[in-house]
Write an enzyme that holds these catalytic residues in place. Sequence first.
Site, short mmCIF file in Angstrom:
data_model
loop_
_atom_site.label_atom_id
_atom_site.label_comp_id
_atom_site.label_asym_id
_atom_site.label_seq_id
_atom_site.Cartn_x
_atom_site.Cartn_y
_atom_site.Cartn_z
N SER A 157 0.81 -1.64 0.15
CA SER A 157 0.01 0.01 -0.12
C SER A 157 0.75 1.59 -0.26
CB SER A 157 -0.98 -0.16 1.45
OG SER A 157 0.18 -0.25 2.55
N ASP A 405 -4.14 6.92 10.86
CA ASP A 405 -3.18 5.84 10.53
C ASP A 405 -1.54 6.84 10.16
OD1 ASP A 405 -1.59 5.55 8.03
OD2 ASP A 405 -3.37 5.67 6.42
N HIS A 408 0.92 5.11 6.36
CA HIS A 408 0.58 6.34 5.22
C HIS A 408 1.13 7.11 5.13
CE1 HIS A 408 -1.30 2.36 5.19
NE2 HIS A 408 -1.00 1.48 3.38
#
Length: 429
Positions: A157, A405, A408
């Site tokens: 990702s 998060d 990311h």
Amino acid sequence: MRVNWKSWSLNKDHLVKLAIGILLVGFAFKLLVFRSKGFGVDLEFPEVEKEYVQKPDLKSPLPVQIPENDDQMPLDVVIEKCDLFTGDWVPNPSGPTYTNGSCPLIEGHQNCMRNGRPDSGYLHWKWKPRDCQLPRFNAERFLELMRNKAWALIGDSISRNHVQSLLCMLATVERPAEVYHDEQYKSKRWHFASYNFTVSNIWSPFLVKAAVFEDNDGVSTAEVQLHLDKLDKTWTDLYPSLDYMIISTGKWFLKAAIYHENDTEVGCHICPGKNLTELGFVYAYNKTLHYVMDFIANSKHKGLIFFRTSTPDHFENGEWHNGGSCPKTTPAKEGEVEIKDLSRILRNVELEEFEKAAAKAANNGVNLKLLDFTNLLLMRPDGHPGPYRQFQPFAENQTAVVQNDCLHWCLPGPMDFWNDVIMEMVVRG
């Protein structure tokens, strides 16, 4: 016939005297001429010598005269000493080249501006290497360089996060058309028609064959079944057709997994009650990267292949699954943030396996380069979505407990400067 030696002797004396007289007259004439010119020969000689010495100096290039000036050094010397990965984040008042409004290609979890992140300071920093200039990414020039080429970002990702950044920067020149996606929409391909240039995101989080049992939030229902000696055909089947690629992996190896070699279970990582040897993720990571690097080094591929190190996270007071957060709103200075032990272990394996493969690749004519963005991103704890991976997470309750998060990266954001570095490396070849 008798010779009159006495007469001859007299004549000889006259001849000698005549010769001496001629010489004296000649000398006197020369002396007179020299005096009339003011001894021009003596005065002109240094001038002629000076003119002769100066001519080469006038023709010499300036860099040869002042080599101590770095600005005048030959370009190849500057390139040789330049480390694009060692530098600092410095203020960038102009901000990003795109926004979430100008680029529709940003996925929801990284669209921090749309999701309501209240601060914008994280958008106004740029990466500056310490010993050289780094030109900003030139989308138009990049597309010209990539005319009739195929590029792919292969991995997990974080690679998907990066491909969005690259596409958004290129979309300032031409918006690409999505021309392919797999059933799960994890692998995609885009086409820039004016340049006949394709960019692919190939989903292969382990780079080797794997069966994964988890949902979109990363919650697993069973251990990953990982085949350490079988490369994932999702990327290897496309490998020969690619001109440029960035290959990476990383934190997926920290997941609970059963390891297979020669179609036989050989051990595991975090598998209580399975009656298997606990080999640990380092065993699997070493095996996988060695196999991947060996494949690349022996492939005789004629394109440019980047191997990217895994990226650090900035979870504080917990991790992804247990309440960790990343509240920082400004970059850190070098040394203020320490890389976590697990990230350091992954990176060490990556660097070790890359070094082993690099020499073999060079001998086989394979252009394999390292992208080591670890330290660059380690100094950006402010660049993550945090709670703003979701749309307006505090709209109804300012004290709501939401998942953060801190792995990311917001787009636009720090990841955009990867493209500056990559383009510079592509231009240099």
